[in-house]
Design an enzyme around this catalytic site. Sequence first.
Site, PDB file in Angstrom:
ATOM      1  N   GLY A  27       0.843  -1.211   0.000  1.00  0.00           N
ATOM      2  CA  GLY A  27       0.000   0.000   0.000  1.00  0.00           C
ATOM      3  C   GLY A  27       0.866   1.244   0.000  1.00  0.00           C
ATOM      4  O   GLY A  27       0.585   2.221   0.691  1.00  0.00           O
ATOM      5  N   ALA A  28       1.923   1.214  -0.820  1.00  0.00           N
ATOM      6  CA  ALA A  28       2.961   2.251  -0.747  1.00  0.00           C
ATOM      7  C   ALA A  28       2.673   3.464  -1.625  1.00  0.00           C
ATOM      8  O   ALA A  28       3.475   4.391  -1.657  1.00  0.00           O
ATOM      9  CB  ALA A  28       4.308   1.637  -1.138  1.00  0.00           C
ATOM     10  N   ASN A  29       1.534   3.465  -2.309  1.00  0.00           N
ATOM     11  CA  ASN A  29       1.241   4.605  -3.193  1.00  0.00           C
ATOM     12  C   ASN A  29       0.458   5.710  -2.481  1.00  0.00           C
ATOM     13  O   ASN A  29       0.107   6.712  -3.107  1.00  0.00           O
ATOM     14  CB  ASN A  29       0.437   4.141  -4.411  1.00  0.00           C
ATOM     15  CG  ASN A  29      -0.893   3.523  -4.020  1.00  0.00           C
ATOM     16  OD1 ASN A  29      -0.900   2.405  -3.497  1.00  0.00           O
ATOM     17  ND2 ASN A  29      -1.988   4.221  -4.227  1.00  0.00           N
ATOM     18  N   GLY A  31      -0.727   7.735   1.545  1.00  0.00           N
ATOM     19  CA  GLY A  31      -0.757   7.903   2.995  1.00  0.00           C
ATOM     20  C   GLY A  31       0.471   7.429   3.749  1.00  0.00           C
ATOM     21  O   GLY A  31       1.621   7.794   3.442  1.00  0.00           O
ATOM     22  N   GLY A  33       1.894   4.454   4.000  1.00  0.00           N
ATOM     23  CA  GLY A  33       2.823   3.593   3.262  1.00  0.00           C
ATOM     24  C   GLY A  33       3.749   4.392   2.364  1.00  0.00           C
ATOM     25  O   GLY A  33       4.937   4.074   2.232  1.00  0.00           O
ATOM     26  N   SER A 156      -4.927  -0.916  14.175  1.00  0.00           N
ATOM     27  CA  SER A 156      -5.662   0.341  14.329  1.00  0.00           C
ATOM     28  C   SER A 156      -6.127   0.479  15.772  1.00  0.00           C
ATOM     29  O   SER A 156      -6.386  -0.527  16.448  1.00  0.00           O
ATOM     30  CB  SER A 156      -6.893   0.342  13.424  1.00  0.00           C
ATOM     31  OG  SER A 156      -7.765   1.387  13.797  1.00  0.00           O
ATOM     32  N   TYR A 187     -13.890  -4.152  10.292  1.00  0.00           N
ATOM     33  CA  TYR A 187     -12.548  -3.561  10.251  1.00  0.00           C
ATOM     34  C   TYR A 187     -11.842  -3.760  11.603  1.00  0.00           C
ATOM     35  O   TYR A 187     -10.679  -4.170  11.656  1.00  0.00           O
ATOM     36  CB  TYR A 187     -12.674  -2.065   9.919  1.00  0.00           C
ATOM     37  CG  TYR A 187     -11.370  -1.298   9.935  1.00  0.00           C
ATOM     38  CD1 TYR A 187     -10.484  -1.373   8.863  1.00  0.00           C
ATOM     39  CD2 TYR A 187     -11.032  -0.486  11.017  1.00  0.00           C
ATOM     40  CE1 TYR A 187      -9.289  -0.655   8.872  1.00  0.00           C
ATOM     41  CE2 TYR A 187      -9.840   0.235  11.033  1.00  0.00           C
ATOM     42  CZ  TYR A 187      -8.978   0.147   9.959  1.00  0.00           C
ATOM     43  OH  TYR A 187      -7.794   0.858   9.973  1.00  0.00           O
TER      44      TYR A 187
HETATM   45  N1  LIG Z   1      -5.658   6.712   8.359  1.00  0.00           N
HETATM   46  C1  LIG Z   1      -5.818   6.394   9.612  1.00  0.00           C
HETATM   47  O1  LIG Z   1      -6.193   7.232  10.436  1.00  0.00           O
HETATM   48  C2  LIG Z   1      -5.548   4.984  10.084  1.00  0.00           C
HETATM   49  C3  LIG Z   1      -5.818   4.664  11.406  1.00  0.00           C
HETATM   50  C4  LIG Z   1      -5.561   3.390  11.858  1.00  0.00           C
HETATM   51  C5  LIG Z   1      -5.019   2.445  11.016  1.00  0.00           C
HETATM   52  N2  LIG Z   1      -4.781   2.765   9.720  1.00  0.00           N
HETATM   53  C6  LIG Z   1      -4.207   1.727   8.846  1.00  0.00           C
HETATM   54  O2  LIG Z   1      -3.045   2.231   8.234  1.00  0.00           O
HETATM   55  C7  LIG Z   1      -2.832   1.577   6.980  1.00  0.00           C
HETATM   56  C8  LIG Z   1      -2.516   2.616   5.925  1.00  0.00           C
HETATM   57  O3  LIG Z   1      -3.671   3.419   5.721  1.00  0.00           O
HETATM   58  P1  LIG Z   1      -3.618   4.927   5.233  1.00  0.00           P
HETATM   59  O4  LIG Z   1      -4.174   5.747   6.306  1.00  0.00           O
HETATM   60  O5  LIG Z   1      -2.296   5.250   4.675  1.00  0.00           O
HETATM   61  O6  LIG Z   1      -4.749   4.863   4.078  1.00  0.00           O
HETATM   62  P2  LIG Z   1      -4.670   5.111   2.513  1.00  0.00           P
HETATM   63  O7  LIG Z   1      -4.070   6.420   2.218  1.00  0.00           O
HETATM   64  O8  LIG Z   1      -6.059   4.837   2.034  1.00  0.00           O
HETATM   65  O9  LIG Z   1      -3.693   3.952   1.998  1.00  0.00           O
HETATM   66  C9  LIG Z   1      -4.084   2.614   1.993  1.00  0.00           C
HETATM   67  C10 LIG Z   1      -3.229   1.842   1.011  1.00  0.00           C
HETATM   68  O10 LIG Z   1      -3.667   0.474   1.016  1.00  0.00           O
HETATM   69  C11 LIG Z   1      -3.853   0.079  -0.339  1.00  0.00           C
HETATM   70  N3  LIG Z   1      -4.824  -1.000  -0.502  1.00  0.00           N
HETATM   71  C12 LIG Z   1      -6.123  -1.022  -0.149  1.00  0.00           C
HETATM   72  N4  LIG Z   1      -6.680  -2.170  -0.547  1.00  0.00           N
HETATM   73  C13 LIG Z   1      -5.710  -2.893  -1.164  1.00  0.00           C
HETATM   74  C14 LIG Z   1      -5.663  -4.151  -1.802  1.00  0.00           C
HETATM   75  N5  LIG Z   1      -6.739  -4.919  -1.927  1.00  0.00           N
HETATM   76  N6  LIG Z   1      -4.491  -4.580  -2.305  1.00  0.00           N
HETATM   77  C15 LIG Z   1      -3.391  -3.801  -2.253  1.00  0.00           C
HETATM   78  N7  LIG Z   1      -3.372  -2.593  -1.669  1.00  0.00           N
HETATM   79  C16 LIG Z   1      -4.523  -2.148  -1.139  1.00  0.00           C
HETATM   80  C17 LIG Z   1      -4.338   1.333  -1.032  1.00  0.00           C
HETATM   81  O11 LIG Z   1      -4.243   1.210  -2.442  1.00  0.00           O
HETATM   82  P3  LIG Z   1      -5.187   2.095  -3.406  1.00  0.00           P
HETATM   83  O12 LIG Z   1      -4.618   3.479  -3.409  1.00  0.00           O
HETATM   84  O13 LIG Z   1      -5.088   1.396  -4.707  1.00  0.00           O
HETATM   85  O14 LIG Z   1      -6.565   2.055  -2.809  1.00  0.00           O
HETATM   86  C18 LIG Z   1      -3.374   2.346  -0.436  1.00  0.00           C
HETATM   87  O15 LIG Z   1      -2.135   2.267  -1.070  1.00  0.00           O
HETATM   88  C19 LIG Z   1      -4.090   0.741   6.728  1.00  0.00           C
HETATM   89  O16 LIG Z   1      -3.818  -0.593   7.064  1.00  0.00           O
HETATM   90  C20 LIG Z   1      -5.110   1.328   7.698  1.00  0.00           C
HETATM   91  O17 LIG Z   1      -6.065   0.357   8.090  1.00  0.00           O
HETATM   92  C21 LIG Z   1      -5.028   4.026   9.223  1.00  0.00           C
END
Ligand SMILES: NC(=O)c1ccc[n+]([C@@H]2O[C@H](COP(=O)([O-])OP(=O)(O)OC[C@H]3O[C@@H](n4cnc5c(N)ncnc54)[C@H](OP(=O)(O)O)[C@@H]3O)[C@@H](O)[C@H]2O)c1
Length: 318
Positions: A27-29, A31, A33, A156, A187
């Site tokens: 998920g490196a593209n 947030g 990652g 989370s 979730y």
């Molecule tokens: N944001 C928060 O406040 C928060 C809080 C607690 C935990 N987290 C956790 O932190 C992690 C990173 O989240 P983030 O906040 O950086 O969100 P984000 O910006 O939405 O990034 C999520 C990444 O996961 C990828 N992804 C989703 N479904 C996928 C799949 N089926 N196969 C491969 N890649 C997939 C997305 O790809 P696409 O761009 O193609 O969708 C994107 O690169 C997640 O595990 C999330 O549950 C986030």
Amino acid sequence: MANKNVIWCDEKTLQKDISGKIYVVTGANSGVGLETSKQLIKQGGHVIMACRRVDAGEEEAKAFGDLKGSYEVMKVDFADLQSVRNFAAKFKAKYDRLDGLMCNAGALFSGDQAQYTKDGIEMSIGVSYFGHFLLTELLLEQLKKSAPARVGILSSVGHAGNAKNRYKVHFEDINWKNRKYNGVDAYCEAKVAVNLYAMELGERLKGTGVSTASVHPGWARSNFGGSGVMMKVLRVFLYPFRNSITNSNEESAQTSLHVLLSEDAPQHSGAYFSQHSVLYRDKECRKGGWPMTSPNPHAKDMEAAHQLVKLSRQMVAL
Ligand SMILES: NC(=O)c1ccc[n+]([C@@H]2O[C@H](COP(=O)([O-])OP(=O)(O)OC[C@H]3O[C@@H](n4cnc5c(N)ncnc54)[C@H](OP(=O)(O)O)[C@@H]3O)[C@@H](O)[C@H]2O)c1
């Protein structure tokens, strides 16, 4: 303005020269990652940016500029176990070491109708946990060969629940066939599975030099939650408070970087590491901690962790 509650990596960790080391960040593209990848590359690492949309990964990486390290974007979709197997095979054919794996990809599938992965697994737990379980198990030999090496997996704050409702893995109904579906609950249950796996793997890998951790990144101003109307409204509403309760993606990447790079993290293999978060219902948890004890007993239950891994092997056909 930075959020004053953020726990930052120490200078030594963020200055460490990691030239020659290989990392996979899923998920490196986007947030957390994306920021994690960028910092690893800045410190000289070679990062395999594992993305389901390769073009999005390439596009974001253009902004890295002239960093010390390097990267390659490779395709993987965690909602498709064959795609995970293909990624692992391609990685192993090209690289003979792996110094750090950050299982970061995840998403919240809101609503009252369950969605399913290609393999028929409920989407939240399929992407956040089962897909990453398979990937990690397939890359274990590379990690062991490269020891000391690290594995992190994104959990989370949601996993914690509250005193009246502590989430747990429903072994009898992982796929929500016999329960009324709720995307947020699914979730949070998926993230309990993440904590349990980090614990079990930490125990299993004792003595190998490979350490594990589950990570709460804080409330990141990422693309999490998507671009639906509800999220847009929430973002507008939160705007005035953004620096006191939410974090930039750079801030949110700190816990993952600590787990991958700090001297201290391997001393706590299997533990849960949390950024601060106003979203913990247990007030004493809000400051976070590296590591931190989860208030949820179901997320610390080693018997459940063993049961989960046994079930996972069957479900992903390992
Ligand atoms: N944001 C928060 O406040 C928060 C809080 C607690 C935990 N987290 C956790 O932190 C992690 C990173 O989240 P983030 O906040 O950086 O969100 P984000 O910006 O939405 O990034 C999520 C990444 O996961 C990828 N992804 C989703 N479904 C996928 C799949 N089926 N196969 C491969 N890649 C997939 C997305 O790809 P696409 O761009 O193609 O969708 C994107 O690169 C997640 O595990 C999330 O549950 C986030």
